[in-house]
Design a protein around this motif. Structure first.
Motif, PDB file in Angstrom:
ATOM      1  N   ASP A 284       1.067  24.784 -59.562  1.00 34.96           N
ATOM      2  CA  ASP A 284       0.965  23.925 -58.381  1.00 34.96           C
ATOM      3  C   ASP A 284       2.209  23.042 -58.399  1.00 34.96           C
ATOM      4  O   ASP A 284       2.391  22.249 -59.319  1.00 34.96           O
ATOM      5  CB  ASP A 284      -0.303  23.080 -58.450  1.00 34.96           C
ATOM      6  CG  ASP A 284      -0.507  22.182 -57.237  1.00 34.96           C
ATOM      7  OD1 ASP A 284       0.490  21.828 -56.568  1.00 34.96           O
ATOM      8  OD2 ASP A 284      -1.653  21.819 -56.967  1.00 34.96           O
ATOM      9  N   THR A 285       3.057  23.191 -57.408  1.00 36.59           N
ATOM     10  CA  THR A 285       4.317  22.448 -57.389  1.00 36.59           C
ATOM     11  C   THR A 285       4.254  21.206 -56.506  1.00 36.59           C
ATOM     12  O   THR A 285       5.282  20.685 -56.093  1.00 36.59           O
ATOM     13  CB  THR A 285       5.478  23.354 -56.929  1.00 36.59           C
ATOM     14  OG1 THR A 285       5.185  23.841 -55.620  1.00 36.59           O
ATOM     15  CG2 THR A 285       5.682  24.499 -57.891  1.00 36.59           C
ATOM     16  N   GLY A 286       3.040  20.739 -56.234  1.00 34.67           N
ATOM     17  CA  GLY A 286       2.892  19.510 -55.465  1.00 34.67           C
ATOM     18  C   GLY A 286       2.105  19.682 -54.184  1.00 34.67           C
ATOM     19  O   GLY A 286       2.485  19.161 -53.143  1.00 34.67           O
ATOM     20  N   SER A 287       0.994  20.401 -54.246  1.00 31.16           N
ATOM     21  CA  SER A 287       0.170  20.607 -53.055  1.00 31.16           C
ATOM     22  C   SER A 287      -0.560  19.331 -52.675  1.00 31.16           C
ATOM     23  O   SER A 287      -0.730  18.422 -53.489  1.00 31.16           O
ATOM     24  CB  SER A 287      -0.848  21.722 -53.299  1.00 31.16           C
ATOM     25  OG  SER A 287      -1.787  21.306 -54.255  1.00 31.16           O
ATOM     26  N   ARG A 288      -0.990  19.267 -51.448  1.00 30.29           N
ATOM     27  CA  ARG A 288      -1.736  18.107 -50.960  1.00 30.29           C
ATOM     28  C   ARG A 288      -3.187  18.138 -51.435  1.00 30.29           C
ATOM     29  O   ARG A 288      -3.749  17.120 -51.806  1.00 30.29           O
ATOM     30  CB  ARG A 288      -1.696  18.073 -49.437  1.00 30.29           C
ATOM     31  CG  ARG A 288      -2.315  16.816 -48.862  1.00 30.29           C
ATOM     32  CD  ARG A 288      -2.242  16.754 -47.367  1.00 30.29           C
ATOM     33  NE  ARG A 288      -0.931  17.179 -46.891  1.00 30.29           N
ATOM     34  CZ  ARG A 288      -0.667  17.527 -45.654  1.00 30.29           C
ATOM     35  NH1 ARG A 288      -1.625  17.505 -44.759  1.00 30.29           N
ATOM     36  NH2 ARG A 288       0.533  17.910 -45.295  1.00 30.29           N
ATOM     37  N   HIS A 289      -3.799  19.335 -51.427  1.00 22.30           N
ATOM     38  CA  HIS A 289      -5.216  19.444 -51.758  1.00 22.30           C
ATOM     39  C   HIS A 289      -5.503  20.117 -53.092  1.00 22.30           C
ATOM     40  O   HIS A 289      -6.605  20.024 -53.599  1.00 22.30           O
ATOM     41  CB  HIS A 289      -5.962  20.207 -50.661  1.00 22.30           C
ATOM     42  CG  HIS A 289      -5.932  19.524 -49.343  1.00 22.30           C
ATOM     43  ND1 HIS A 289      -6.564  18.339 -49.092  1.00 22.30           N
ATOM     44  CD2 HIS A 289      -5.308  19.863 -48.193  1.00 22.30           C
ATOM     45  CE1 HIS A 289      -6.353  17.969 -47.855  1.00 22.30           C
ATOM     46  NE2 HIS A 289      -5.587  18.870 -47.283  1.00 22.30           N
ATOM     47  N   GLY A 290      -4.531  20.816 -53.632  1.00 22.84           N
ATOM     48  CA  GLY A 290      -4.729  21.475 -54.913  1.00 22.84           C
ATOM     49  C   GLY A 290      -5.023  22.955 -54.781  1.00 22.84           C
ATOM     50  O   GLY A 290      -5.326  23.457 -53.706  1.00 22.84           O
ATOM     51  N   HIS A 291      -4.896  23.643 -55.898  1.00 24.68           N
ATOM     52  CA  HIS A 291      -5.156  25.077 -55.991  1.00 24.68           C
ATOM     53  C   HIS A 291      -6.066  25.309 -57.191  1.00 24.68           C
ATOM     54  O   HIS A 291      -6.021  24.560 -58.162  1.00 24.68           O
ATOM     55  CB  HIS A 291      -3.855  25.855 -56.191  1.00 24.68           C
ATOM     56  CG  HIS A 291      -2.798  25.577 -55.170  1.00 24.68           C
ATOM     57  ND1 HIS A 291      -2.955  25.828 -53.824  1.00 24.68           N
ATOM     58  CD2 HIS A 291      -1.550  25.052 -55.293  1.00 24.68           C
ATOM     59  CE1 HIS A 291      -1.859  25.491 -53.175  1.00 24.68           C
ATOM     60  NE2 HIS A 291      -0.994  25.016 -54.049  1.00 24.68           N
TER      61      HIS A 291
ATOM     62  N   CYS B 198      -4.852  25.770 -51.486  1.00 30.64           N
ATOM     63  CA  CYS B 198      -5.060  24.602 -50.616  1.00 30.64           C
ATOM     64  C   CYS B 198      -6.525  24.270 -50.408  1.00 30.64           C
ATOM     65  O   CYS B 198      -7.004  24.167 -49.288  1.00 30.64           O
ATOM     66  CB  CYS B 198      -4.361  24.778 -49.280  1.00 30.64           C
ATOM     67  SG  CYS B 198      -2.576  24.840 -49.416  1.00 30.64           S
ATOM     68  N   LEU B 199      -7.226  24.101 -51.478  1.00 31.53           N
ATOM     69  CA  LEU B 199      -8.646  23.781 -51.405  1.00 31.53           C
ATOM     70  C   LEU B 199      -8.830  22.311 -51.037  1.00 31.53           C
ATOM     71  O   LEU B 199      -8.385  21.421 -51.759  1.00 31.53           O
ATOM     72  CB  LEU B 199      -9.323  24.047 -52.750  1.00 31.53           C
ATOM     73  CG  LEU B 199     -10.807  23.776 -52.795  1.00 31.53           C
ATOM     74  CD1 LEU B 199     -11.551  24.841 -51.999  1.00 31.53           C
ATOM     75  CD2 LEU B 199     -11.308  23.757 -54.215  1.00 31.53           C
ATOM     76  N   ALA B 200      -9.455  22.042 -49.923  1.00 32.02           N
ATOM     77  CA  ALA B 200      -9.773  20.673 -49.540  1.00 32.02           C
ATOM     78  C   ALA B 200     -11.000  20.222 -50.334  1.00 32.02           C
ATOM     79  O   ALA B 200     -11.849  21.033 -50.688  1.00 32.02           O
ATOM     80  CB  ALA B 200     -10.062  20.588 -48.048  1.00 32.02           C
TER      81      ALA B 200
ATOM     82  N   ASP C 258       6.268  25.914 -46.686  1.00 35.79           N
ATOM     83  CA  ASP C 258       5.421  25.402 -47.766  1.00 35.79           C
ATOM     84  C   ASP C 258       5.695  26.172 -49.055  1.00 35.79           C
ATOM     85  O   ASP C 258       5.638  27.386 -49.097  1.00 35.79           O
ATOM     86  CB  ASP C 258       3.954  25.533 -47.379  1.00 35.79           C
ATOM     87  CG  ASP C 258       3.024  24.789 -48.309  1.00 35.79           C
ATOM     88  OD1 ASP C 258       3.503  24.260 -49.327  1.00 35.79           O
ATOM     89  OD2 ASP C 258       1.830  24.729 -48.012  1.00 35.79           O
ATOM     90  N   ARG C 259       5.998  25.442 -50.096  1.00 34.59           N
ATOM     91  CA  ARG C 259       6.252  26.039 -51.410  1.00 34.59           C
ATOM     92  C   ARG C 259       5.434  25.305 -52.468  1.00 34.59           C
ATOM     93  O   ARG C 259       5.956  24.914 -53.502  1.00 34.59           O
ATOM     94  CB  ARG C 259       7.737  25.943 -51.761  1.00 34.59           C
ATOM     95  CG  ARG C 259       8.603  26.844 -50.943  1.00 34.59           C
ATOM     96  CD  ARG C 259      10.062  26.653 -51.322  1.00 34.59           C
ATOM     97  NE  ARG C 259      10.799  27.822 -50.919  1.00 34.59           N
ATOM     98  CZ  ARG C 259      11.465  28.600 -51.728  1.00 34.59           C
ATOM     99  NH1 ARG C 259      11.534  28.335 -53.006  1.00 34.59           N
ATOM    100  NH2 ARG C 259      12.099  29.653 -51.280  1.00 34.59           N
ATOM    101  N   SER C 260       4.163  25.115 -52.228  1.00 33.30           N
ATOM    102  CA  SER C 260       3.336  24.335 -53.154  1.00 33.30           C
ATOM    103  C   SER C 260       2.687  25.175 -54.245  1.00 33.30           C
ATOM    104  O   SER C 260       2.036  24.632 -55.123  1.00 33.30           O
ATOM    105  CB  SER C 260       2.277  23.561 -52.390  1.00 33.30           C
ATOM    106  OG  SER C 260       1.342  24.452 -51.821  1.00 33.30           O
TER     107      SER C 260
ATOM    108  N   PRO D  32      -0.881  19.734 -61.246  1.00 36.13           N
ATOM    109  CA  PRO D  32       0.452  19.838 -60.657  1.00 36.13           C
ATOM    110  C   PRO D  32       1.555  19.756 -61.723  1.00 36.13           C
ATOM    111  O   PRO D  32       1.488  18.934 -62.635  1.00 36.13           O
ATOM    112  CB  PRO D  32       0.527  18.647 -59.707  1.00 36.13           C
ATOM    113  CG  PRO D  32      -0.899  18.383 -59.349  1.00 36.13           C
ATOM    114  CD  PRO D  32      -1.674  18.686 -60.602  1.00 36.13           C
ATOM    115  N   GLY D  33       2.519  20.659 -61.602  1.00 39.52           N
ATOM    116  CA  GLY D  33       3.658  20.660 -62.516  1.00 39.52           C
ATOM    117  C   GLY D  33       3.396  21.284 -63.869  1.00 39.52           C
ATOM    118  O   GLY D  33       4.275  21.305 -64.719  1.00 39.52           O
TER     119      GLY D  33
END
Length: 79
Positions: free
Chosen positions: A33-40, A65-67, A17-19, A49-50
């Motif tokens: 944030d380089t493309g996480s699923r849940h965000g930071h 990775c905050l849901a 994982d490199r998000s 992101p980006g």
């Protein structure tokens, strides 16, 4: 798949994982944030992101990775 620069042994992360990226440019530290699923989050504000975010001087909390509506499984305190 490339290995992460700083692996975090945690059950919530895939080993590759490199998000989240933390880097230094022109003497300033940034987090991205380089493309996480849940965000930071950085000090409670969600990263776009980006879009690199300049880290302020002093203590900064990064939640990884905050849901939605949940608590981040990992928090980093950067000084």
């Amino acid at each position: 798949t490339a290995a992460p620069d700083i692996p975090v042994p945690c059950r919530w992360f895939h080993p590759a994982d490199r998000s989240l990226r933390i880097f230094r440019k022109d003497g300033q530290y940034f987090v991205e944030d380089t493309g996480s699923r849940h965000g930071h989050l950085v000090d409670g504000a969600k990263l776009e992101p980006g879009q690199p975010f300049a880290l302020p001087p002093g203590n900064t909390v990064v939640e990884i990775c905050l849901a939605a509506g949940g608590q981040a499984p990992i928090s980093l305190l950067l000084r």
